[in-house]
Design a protein around this motif. Sequence first.
Motif, PDB file in Angstrom:
ATOM      1  N   HIS A  77       0.862  -1.193   0.000  1.00 38.94           N
ATOM      2  CA  HIS A  77       0.000   0.000   0.000  1.00 38.94           C
ATOM      3  C   HIS A  77       0.896   1.240   0.000  1.00 38.94           C
ATOM      4  CE1 HIS A  77       0.841   0.677   4.281  1.00 38.94           C
ATOM      5  NE2 HIS A  77       0.078   1.751   4.250  1.00 38.94           N
ATOM      6  N   ASN A  78       0.285   2.371  -0.244  1.00 35.43           N
ATOM      7  CA  ASN A  78       1.029   3.634  -0.295  1.00 35.43           C
ATOM      8  C   ASN A  78       0.949   4.308   1.075  1.00 35.43           C
ATOM      9  OD1 ASN A  78       2.092   6.153  -0.669  1.00 35.43           O
ATOM     10  ND2 ASN A  78       0.943   6.601  -2.523  1.00 35.43           N
ATOM     11  N   PRO A  79       2.020   4.269   1.860  1.00 27.62           N
ATOM     12  CA  PRO A  79       1.988   4.850   3.196  1.00 27.62           C
ATOM     13  C   PRO A  79       2.258   6.354   3.215  1.00 27.62           C
ATOM     14  CG  PRO A  79       4.112   3.858   2.840  1.00 27.62           C
ATOM     15  CD  PRO A  79       3.293   3.588   1.597  1.00 27.62           C
ATOM     16  N   THR A  80       2.274   6.982   2.043  1.00 23.28           N
ATOM     17  CA  THR A  80       2.584   8.416   1.970  1.00 23.28           C
ATOM     18  C   THR A  80       1.351   9.273   1.684  1.00 23.28           C
ATOM     19  OG1 THR A  80       3.117   8.407  -0.388  1.00 23.28           O
ATOM     20  CG2 THR A  80       4.916   7.891   1.154  1.00 23.28           C
ATOM     21  N   THR A  81       0.194   8.668   1.572  1.00 23.16           N
ATOM     22  CA  THR A  81      -1.026   9.442   1.337  1.00 23.16           C
ATOM     23  C   THR A  81      -1.922   9.325   2.568  1.00 23.16           C
ATOM     24  OG1 THR A  81      -2.057   7.569   0.201  1.00 23.16           O
ATOM     25  CG2 THR A  81      -0.994   9.231  -1.169  1.00 23.16           C
ATOM     26  N   ARG A  82      -2.318  10.452   3.088  1.00 26.10           N
ATOM     27  CA  ARG A  82      -3.142  10.468   4.297  1.00 26.10           C
ATOM     28  C   ARG A  82      -4.605  10.196   3.936  1.00 26.10           C
ATOM     29  NH1 ARG A  82      -1.377  11.859   8.809  1.00 26.10           N
ATOM     30  NH2 ARG A  82       0.247  13.221   8.025  1.00 26.10           N
ATOM     31  N   ASN A  83      -5.188   9.270   4.685  1.00 24.94           N
ATOM     32  CA  ASN A  83      -6.617   8.960   4.568  1.00 24.94           C
ATOM     33  C   ASN A  83      -7.046   8.523   3.171  1.00 24.94           C
ATOM     34  OD1 ASN A  83      -6.978   9.570   7.283  1.00 24.94           O
ATOM     35  ND2 ASN A  83      -7.471  11.699   6.865  1.00 24.94           N
ATOM     36  N   ARG A  84      -6.178   7.749   2.507  1.00 26.32           N
ATOM     37  CA  ARG A  84      -6.577   7.217   1.208  1.00 26.32           C
ATOM     38  C   ARG A  84      -5.634   6.099   0.795  1.00 26.32           C
ATOM     39  NH1 ARG A  84      -7.084  11.193  -3.241  1.00 26.32           N
ATOM     40  NH2 ARG A  84      -7.830   9.395  -4.361  1.00 26.32           N
ATOM     41  N   GLU A  85      -6.184   5.238  -0.035  1.00 25.23           N
ATOM     42  CA  GLU A  85      -5.402   4.217  -0.727  1.00 25.23           C
ATOM     43  C   GLU A  85      -6.027   4.107  -2.104  1.00 25.23           C
ATOM     44  OE1 GLU A  85      -2.726   1.100  -1.708  1.00 25.23           O
ATOM     45  OE2 GLU A  85      -2.644   2.817  -0.396  1.00 25.23           O
ATOM     46  N   GLY A  86      -5.324   4.648  -3.073  1.00 23.92           N
ATOM     47  CA  GLY A  86      -5.867   4.662  -4.434  1.00 23.92           C
ATOM     48  C   GLY A  86      -7.143   5.477  -4.487  1.00 23.92           C
ATOM     49  N   ALA A  87      -8.200   4.875  -5.027  1.00 21.70           N
ATOM     50  CA  ALA A  87      -9.481   5.570  -5.159  1.00 21.70           C
ATOM     51  C   ALA A  87     -10.300   5.546  -3.875  1.00 21.70           C
ATOM     52  CB  ALA A  87     -10.291   4.951  -6.302  1.00 21.70           C
ATOM     53  N   VAL A 125       3.242   8.606   6.306  1.00 20.56           N
ATOM     54  CA  VAL A 125       2.252   9.199   7.212  1.00 20.56           C
ATOM     55  C   VAL A 125       1.550   8.138   8.064  1.00 20.56           C
ATOM     56  CG1 VAL A 125       1.857  11.211   5.722  1.00 20.56           C
ATOM     57  CG2 VAL A 125       0.415   9.161   5.468  1.00 20.56           C
ATOM     58  N   THR A 126       2.044   6.924   8.024  1.00 20.67           N
ATOM     59  CA  THR A 126       1.447   5.828   8.786  1.00 20.67           C
ATOM     60  C   THR A 126       1.425   6.164  10.270  1.00 20.67           C
ATOM     61  OG1 THR A 126       2.273   4.237   7.171  1.00 20.67           O
ATOM     62  CG2 THR A 126       1.638   3.364   9.333  1.00 20.67           C
ATOM     63  N   GLU A 127       0.256   6.013  10.880  1.00 22.22           N
ATOM     64  CA  GLU A 127       0.111   6.220  12.315  1.00 22.22           C
ATOM     65  C   GLU A 127       0.567   4.960  13.049  1.00 22.22           C
ATOM     66  OE1 GLU A 127      -4.013   7.173  13.027  1.00 22.22           O
ATOM     67  OE2 GLU A 127      -4.016   8.690  11.448  1.00 22.22           O
ATOM     68  N   VAL A 128       1.197   5.128  14.192  1.00 18.91           N
ATOM     69  CA  VAL A 128       1.573   4.012  15.057  1.00 18.91           C
ATOM     70  C   VAL A 128       0.940   4.294  16.410  1.00 18.91           C
ATOM     71  CG1 VAL A 128       3.468   2.737  16.128  1.00 18.91           C
ATOM     72  CG2 VAL A 128       3.740   3.651  13.815  1.00 18.91           C
TER      73      VAL A 128
END
Length: 178
Positions: A77-87, A125-128
């Motif tokens: 997955h793309n961990p650099t986009t906040r609150n989204r994965e693709g569409a 931007v992954t939250e831990v």
Amino acid sequence: MEQATLGGGCFWCLEAVYQQVRGVESVVSGYAGGHVPNPTYRQVCGKDTGHAEVVQVTYDPDVVSYRALLEIFFTIHNPTTRNREGADVGPQYRSIILHHDKAQQETAESVIEELNASVFDGGIVTEVEPLDTFYEAEANHQDYYASNSNLPYCRAVIDPKLKKLRQKHADKLSGAVA
């Protein structure tokens, strides 16, 4: 057996991927990281519960490490986009690692630091966060890809993630790769 709880977009995608990993005993789709008890899919999609779509992975650490599970996580997955994965857009699709103990927290932070320095140029931007409560999703969300692999969403979104998994992590896969 140990557990990992991860959110990186739609839980159907993560579930389909982790079901292919050697040492994974089970993968359950659900919700975590929110403030409403016992949320439903409809409530989570309403974006007001604070929950993310996650999977809870039960695994044998003698076969697959937590670090290896995280390496797969950051590959698919793309961990650099906040609150989204693709569409898929909304806080329920955020990138989140919900650790079960201090060791998992430290491993997650270490992997993020390494990837930020070498691959993502500081953009993760992954939250831990600590896992508070995991709520299992409704039955129709369990084993979704296995039951619906020919649907357009599965073909367009999940199949490419499985292909990337096979390309980058073939050494971690069980013999039953789809």
